[in-house]
Design a protein around this motif. Structure first.
Motif, PDB file in Angstrom:
ATOM      1  N   VAL A 189       0.846  -1.202   0.000  1.00  0.00           N
ATOM      2  CA  VAL A 189       0.000   0.000   0.000  1.00  0.00           C
ATOM      3  C   VAL A 189       0.880   1.250   0.000  1.00  0.00           C
ATOM      4  O   VAL A 189       0.664   2.179  -0.790  1.00  0.00           O
ATOM      5  N   ILE A 190       1.871   1.281   0.865  1.00  0.00           N
ATOM      6  CA  ILE A 190       2.774   2.436   0.936  1.00  0.00           C
ATOM      7  C   ILE A 190       3.530   2.592  -0.381  1.00  0.00           C
ATOM      8  O   ILE A 190       3.692   3.719  -0.872  1.00  0.00           O
ATOM      9  N   VAL A 207       2.347   9.922  -0.529  1.00  0.00           N
ATOM     10  CA  VAL A 207       3.065   9.838   0.744  1.00  0.00           C
ATOM     11  C   VAL A 207       4.563   9.840   0.450  1.00  0.00           C
ATOM     12  O   VAL A 207       4.993   9.541  -0.668  1.00  0.00           O
ATOM     13  N   GLU A 208       5.317  10.198   1.466  1.00  0.00           N
ATOM     14  CA  GLU A 208       6.770  10.097   1.390  1.00  0.00           C
ATOM     15  C   GLU A 208       7.236   9.155   2.470  1.00  0.00           C
ATOM     16  O   GLU A 208       6.697   9.150   3.577  1.00  0.00           O
ATOM     17  N   ARG A 209       8.243   8.371   2.138  1.00  0.00           N
ATOM     18  CA  ARG A 209       8.839   7.432   3.078  1.00  0.00           C
ATOM     19  C   ARG A 209      10.277   7.895   3.301  1.00  0.00           C
ATOM     20  O   ARG A 209      11.011   8.100   2.346  1.00  0.00           O
ATOM     21  N   ALA A 210      10.644   8.058   4.582  1.00  0.00           N
ATOM     22  CA  ALA A 210      11.997   8.495   4.912  1.00  0.00           C
ATOM     23  C   ALA A 210      12.471   7.756   6.161  1.00  0.00           C
ATOM     24  O   ALA A 210      11.665   7.427   7.032  1.00  0.00           O
ATOM     25  N   PRO A 211      13.775   7.518   6.260  1.00  0.00           N
ATOM     26  CA  PRO A 211      14.294   6.864   7.462  1.00  0.00           C
ATOM     27  C   PRO A 211      14.007   7.705   8.707  1.00  0.00           C
ATOM     28  O   PRO A 211      14.053   8.931   8.672  1.00  0.00           O
ATOM     29  N   ASN A 212      13.692   7.019   9.791  1.00  0.00           N
ATOM     30  CA  ASN A 212      13.462   7.677  11.071  1.00  0.00           C
ATOM     31  C   ASN A 212      14.822   8.108  11.625  1.00  0.00           C
ATOM     32  O   ASN A 212      15.684   7.263  11.838  1.00  0.00           O
TER      33      ASN A 212
END
Length: 139
Positions: A69-70, A79-84
């Motif tokens: 889904v992401i 959406v954006e995905r980035a390292p925590n």
């Protein structure tokens, strides 16, 4: 239909849910979306950026399914995905401006669909139905 079937709440609930689920699926498919897209976007809009684990917990989408889904939402720029920064092993998912717009579009679509599905009910009956269903689902 047999009278006893028409009076059986569990059967009626199942039939209504099946009809609703089918129509939601049809309309979201037409809009090139899925229920899980809406769930993820709505959750991020309400709670803000989240790890994949938090998003899974808040939406009820299994972690293994949430990755797909992401990926779909990220490919569309929703959406954006980035390292925590606090834990590089974890990704933080953030809703983009385009994601907010898409969420608004999907909410309009779903509101129209609810009007269609709940047309036989008055506003008061709709509110009562929502309260009763929430009581059944959440206790």
């Amino acid at each position: 239909m047999a009278a006893r079937l028409r009076r059986l709440p569990t059967r009626l609930l199942s039939l209504a849910a099946t009809r609703s689920d089918r129509r939601v699926h049809e309309e979201l498919t037409r809009a090139d979306a899925r229920k899980w897209h809406y769930a993820a976007l709505a959750t991020l809009a309400e709670f803000g950026p989240a790890s994949q684990a938090e998003l899974s917990s808040r939406t009820g989408i299994y972690r293994s399914d949430l990755v797909a889904v992401i990926n779909e939402l990220a490919e569309r720029g929703l959406v954006e995905r980035a390292p925590n920064p606090a834990d590089r092993r974890q990704n933080i998912i953030t809703l983009t401006a385009r994601g907010h717009e898409r969420l608004g579009t999907l909410e309009e679509l779903l509101a129209g669909l609810e009007d269609e599905l709940l047309a036989p009910l008055s506003t008061t009956e709709r509110e009562q139905l929502t309260r009763l269903l929430a009581k059944l689902v959440y206790g």
